[in-house]
Design a protein around this motif. Sequence first.
Motif, PDB file in Angstrom:
ATOM      1  N   ALA A  80     -22.283 -11.599  19.826  1.00 53.41           N
ATOM      2  CA  ALA A  80     -22.682 -10.401  19.083  1.00 53.41           C
ATOM      3  C   ALA A  80     -23.734  -9.622  19.849  1.00 53.41           C
ATOM      4  CB  ALA A  80     -23.199 -10.789  17.698  1.00 53.41           C
ATOM      5  N   PHE A  81     -24.746 -10.327  20.412  1.00 52.61           N
ATOM      6  CA  PHE A  81     -25.785  -9.589  21.125  1.00 52.61           C
ATOM      7  C   PHE A  81     -25.238  -8.966  22.401  1.00 52.61           C
ATOM      8  CE2 PHE A  81     -26.787 -13.992  22.708  1.00 52.61           C
ATOM      9  CZ  PHE A  81     -26.630 -13.782  24.073  1.00 52.61           C
ATOM     10  N   GLY A  82     -24.268  -9.633  23.043  1.00 53.91           N
ATOM     11  CA  GLY A  82     -23.658  -9.046  24.230  1.00 53.91           C
ATOM     12  C   GLY A  82     -22.922  -7.765  23.913  1.00 53.91           C
ATOM     13  N   LYS A  83     -22.156  -7.782  22.827  1.00 48.15           N
ATOM     14  CA  LYS A  83     -21.411  -6.572  22.448  1.00 48.15           C
ATOM     15  C   LYS A  83     -22.349  -5.453  22.014  1.00 48.15           C
ATOM     16  CE  LYS A  83     -18.408  -9.056  19.934  1.00 48.15           C
ATOM     17  NZ  LYS A  83     -17.261  -9.392  19.055  1.00 48.15           N
ATOM     18  N   ALA A  84     -23.423  -5.818  21.323  1.00 49.90           N
ATOM     19  CA  ALA A  84     -24.388  -4.790  20.911  1.00 49.90           C
ATOM     20  C   ALA A  84     -24.990  -4.097  22.129  1.00 49.90           C
ATOM     21  CB  ALA A  84     -25.488  -5.417  20.058  1.00 49.90           C
ATOM     22  N   ILE A  85     -25.304  -4.875  23.160  1.00 46.66           N
ATOM     23  CA  ILE A  85     -25.879  -4.286  24.366  1.00 46.66           C
ATOM     24  C   ILE A  85     -24.840  -3.492  25.141  1.00 46.66           C
ATOM     25  CG2 ILE A  85     -26.901  -4.823  26.617  1.00 46.66           C
ATOM     26  CD1 ILE A  85     -28.356  -7.158  25.269  1.00 46.66           C
ATOM     27  N   LEU A  86     -23.644  -4.054  25.321  1.00 46.93           N
ATOM     28  CA  LEU A  86     -22.591  -3.336  26.049  1.00 46.93           C
ATOM     29  C   LEU A  86     -22.286  -1.994  25.401  1.00 46.93           C
ATOM     30  CD1 LEU A  86     -20.052  -6.186  26.936  1.00 46.93           C
ATOM     31  CD2 LEU A  86     -21.575  -4.961  28.503  1.00 46.93           C
ATOM     32  N   GLU A  98     -22.402   2.047  33.492  1.00 43.66           N
ATOM     33  CA  GLU A  98     -23.085   0.755  33.433  1.00 43.66           C
ATOM     34  C   GLU A  98     -22.176  -0.306  32.813  1.00 43.66           C
ATOM     35  OE1 GLU A  98     -27.796   1.677  32.787  1.00 43.66           O
ATOM     36  OE2 GLU A  98     -26.428   2.162  31.136  1.00 43.66           O
ATOM     37  N   ARG A  99     -21.466   0.067  31.746  1.00 44.38           N
ATOM     38  CA  ARG A  99     -20.581  -0.884  31.084  1.00 44.38           C
ATOM     39  C   ARG A  99     -19.449  -1.311  32.013  1.00 44.38           C
ATOM     40  NH1 ARG A  99     -18.398   2.086  26.952  1.00 44.38           N
ATOM     41  NH2 ARG A  99     -20.480   2.027  25.993  1.00 44.38           N
ATOM     42  N   ALA A 100     -18.850  -0.351  32.704  1.00 42.38           N
ATOM     43  CA  ALA A 100     -17.757  -0.668  33.631  1.00 42.38           C
ATOM     44  C   ALA A 100     -18.248  -1.583  34.750  1.00 42.38           C
ATOM     45  CB  ALA A 100     -17.168   0.610  34.206  1.00 42.38           C
ATOM     46  N   ASP A 101     -19.453  -1.318  35.249  1.00 42.94           N
ATOM     47  CA  ASP A 101     -20.009  -2.153  36.315  1.00 42.94           C
ATOM     48  C   ASP A 101     -20.181  -3.585  35.835  1.00 42.94           C
ATOM     49  OD1 ASP A 101     -21.582  -2.637  38.889  1.00 42.94           O
ATOM     50  OD2 ASP A 101     -23.096  -3.094  37.378  1.00 42.94           O
ATOM     51  N   THR A 161     -10.100 -11.433  25.009  1.00 42.96           N
ATOM     52  CA  THR A 161      -9.917 -11.503  26.463  1.00 42.96           C
ATOM     53  C   THR A 161      -9.213 -10.263  27.013  1.00 42.96           C
ATOM     54  OG1 THR A 161      -7.850 -12.730  26.151  1.00 42.96           O
ATOM     55  CG2 THR A 161      -9.858 -14.019  26.474  1.00 42.96           C
ATOM     56  N   SER A 162      -8.812  -9.365  26.152  1.00 43.69           N
ATOM     57  CA  SER A 162      -8.173  -8.115  26.570  1.00 43.69           C
ATOM     58  C   SER A 162      -9.236  -7.037  26.747  1.00 43.69           C
ATOM     59  CB  SER A 162      -7.156  -7.659  25.516  1.00 43.69           C
ATOM     60  OG  SER A 162      -6.822  -6.305  25.683  1.00 43.69           O
ATOM     61  N   ARG A 163      -9.291  -6.430  27.926  1.00 40.63           N
ATOM     62  CA  ARG A 163     -10.279  -5.378  28.174  1.00 40.63           C
ATOM     63  C   ARG A 163     -10.031  -4.171  27.273  1.00 40.63           C
ATOM     64  NH1 ARG A 163     -13.512  -6.216  32.595  1.00 40.63           N
ATOM     65  NH2 ARG A 163     -12.974  -8.089  33.776  1.00 40.63           N
ATOM     66  N   GLY A 164      -8.781  -3.880  26.986  1.00 45.38           N
ATOM     67  CA  GLY A 164      -8.469  -2.771  26.100  1.00 45.38           C
ATOM     68  C   GLY A 164      -8.965  -3.015  24.690  1.00 45.38           C
ATOM     69  N   THR A 165      -8.730  -4.226  24.189  1.00 42.84           N
ATOM     70  CA  THR A 165      -9.204  -4.575  22.844  1.00 42.84           C
ATOM     71  C   THR A 165     -10.723  -4.534  22.777  1.00 42.84           C
ATOM     72  OG1 THR A 165      -7.268  -5.989  22.483  1.00 42.84           O
ATOM     73  CG2 THR A 165      -9.185  -6.357  21.063  1.00 42.84           C
ATOM     74  N   LEU A 166     -11.377  -5.057  23.816  1.00 41.31           N
ATOM     75  CA  LEU A 166     -12.837  -5.031  23.841  1.00 41.31           C
ATOM     76  C   LEU A 166     -13.349  -3.601  23.886  1.00 41.31           C
ATOM     77  CD1 LEU A 166     -15.521  -6.586  24.018  1.00 41.31           C
ATOM     78  CD2 LEU A 166     -15.281  -6.542  26.511  1.00 41.31           C
ATOM     79  N   ALA A 167     -12.718  -2.751  24.688  1.00 42.05           N
ATOM     80  CA  ALA A 167     -13.155  -1.356  24.788  1.00 42.05           C
ATOM     81  C   ALA A 167     -13.043  -0.656  23.437  1.00 42.05           C
ATOM     82  CB  ALA A 167     -12.331  -0.626  25.834  1.00 42.05           C
ATOM     83  N   ARG A 168     -11.967  -0.920  22.715  1.00 46.04           N
ATOM     84  CA  ARG A 168     -11.798  -0.297  21.393  1.00 46.04           C
ATOM     85  C   ARG A 168     -12.850  -0.809  20.420  1.00 46.04           C
ATOM     86  NH1 ARG A 168      -6.397  -0.932  22.952  1.00 46.04           N
ATOM     87  NH2 ARG A 168      -6.182  -2.933  21.865  1.00 46.04           N
ATOM     88  N   GLN A 169     -13.184  -2.092  20.508  1.00 39.69           N
ATOM     89  CA  GLN A 169     -14.202  -2.632  19.623  1.00 39.69           C
ATOM     90  C   GLN A 169     -15.572  -2.040  19.938  1.00 39.69           C
ATOM     91  OE1 GLN A 169     -15.959  -6.965  19.269  1.00 39.69           O
ATOM     92  NE2 GLN A 169     -14.012  -6.892  18.172  1.00 39.69           N
ATOM     93  N   ALA A 186     -16.194   0.792  21.009  1.00 40.28           N
ATOM     94  CA  ALA A 186     -16.234   2.201  20.620  1.00 40.28           C
ATOM     95  C   ALA A 186     -16.514   2.387  19.136  1.00 40.28           C
ATOM     96  CB  ALA A 186     -14.916   2.886  20.984  1.00 40.28           C
ATOM     97  N   ASP A 187     -16.537   1.283  18.376  1.00 40.99           N
ATOM     98  CA  ASP A 187     -16.806   1.380  16.940  1.00 40.99           C
ATOM     99  C   ASP A 187     -18.198   1.967  16.691  1.00 40.99           C
ATOM    100  OD1 ASP A 187     -14.384   0.283  16.373  1.00 40.99           O
ATOM    101  OD2 ASP A 187     -15.136  -1.715  15.881  1.00 40.99           O
ATOM    102  N   ASP A 188     -18.297   2.765  15.646  1.00 42.46           N
ATOM    103  CA  ASP A 188     -19.577   3.344  15.250  1.00 42.46           C
ATOM    104  C   ASP A 188     -20.228   2.410  14.235  1.00 42.46           C
ATOM    105  OD1 ASP A 188     -21.721   4.947  14.762  1.00 42.46           O
ATOM    106  OD2 ASP A 188     -20.644   6.393  13.518  1.00 42.46           O
ATOM    107  N   THR A 189     -21.023   1.466  14.726  1.00 39.08           N
ATOM    108  CA  THR A 189     -21.633   0.481  13.847  1.00 39.08           C
ATOM    109  C   THR A 189     -23.046   0.186  14.319  1.00 39.08           C
ATOM    110  OG1 THR A 189     -21.426  -1.748  12.918  1.00 39.08           O
ATOM    111  CG2 THR A 189     -20.717  -1.455  15.194  1.00 39.08           C
ATOM    112  N   SER A 190     -23.877  -0.231  13.392  1.00 38.65           N
ATOM    113  CA  SER A 190     -25.252  -0.598  13.752  1.00 38.65           C
ATOM    114  C   SER A 190     -25.440  -2.109  13.801  1.00 38.65           C
ATOM    115  CB  SER A 190     -26.233  -0.004  12.733  1.00 38.65           C
ATOM    116  OG  SER A 190     -25.942  -0.474  11.433  1.00 38.65           O
TER     117      SER A 190
END
Length: 247
Positions: free
Chosen positions: A137-143, A150-153, A169-177, A179-183
């Motif tokens: 969770a903290f990794g996704k919050a930071i990414l 920076e994220r791509a790097d 494990t899918s980069r596409g699925t992670l990218a969509r997640q 992009a969510d507007d959440t706090s």
Amino acid sequence: MSEPTLIGSVQKALRLLQTVAAGDGVMPAKKLARLTDLPLPTTYHLLRTLTFEGYLRKAEGGYLIGPTAVMAPEDPLKELLPRIRPVLRSLAAELGGATYLSLFDAGEIRLVAIAEEPSGQQVDLWVGVQESAHATAFGKAILASLDAEERADYLNRHDLYDLTPHTITSRGTLARQLADDTSIWSDEQEYLLGVSCLAAPVAGGGLRGAVAVSLPAQRPVSPGDRLALSRAAARLRRTFGTLDITI
């Protein structure tokens, strides 16, 4: 390009150092072995070496960071840690789980502080946790807080390892997640079966990071849990905002 030669004993010693540094107080050898997933005899050998070299020092009941490994006077975290640990301890006591603060530092996600509630779930600092932002969770919050470059790097330098059946494990699925507007970000047993986490981003004073709490997966997350995490993030943002540093 050939893969770099890695020295396993050095990696293990660094894991021990990171775990002691991130802990809140004296860290017993048996707990360090559990948190780093190292055999107890190996842990003792490495602890003796690190103590002899001054990177750790022996204290009653365990180990603390030694004079060789202390932060330089100009290190911003030297000023920051005493002010963030009370926030983590308060959140741990309120929610009954282990709490963490991670920072984005020189292109990596760095776990810098941990607190645990003695009567709650024990901290389980899993091997590779700082290398697996896609599964925490903290990794996704930071990414999600990084700009696209920076994220791509970061993602180009880190594989999306399959850690549990729930890991993305899918980069596409992670990218969509991302992009969510959440706090509030979460992982549902994505890093370790039986454990779920919540995290909120924290930024200010030149620092970017996230505060997180780990809870048993079977424990329902309530609006009160999210509110408590949001309050802790706001307190940390105010603390960060009093600083003028960049790491």
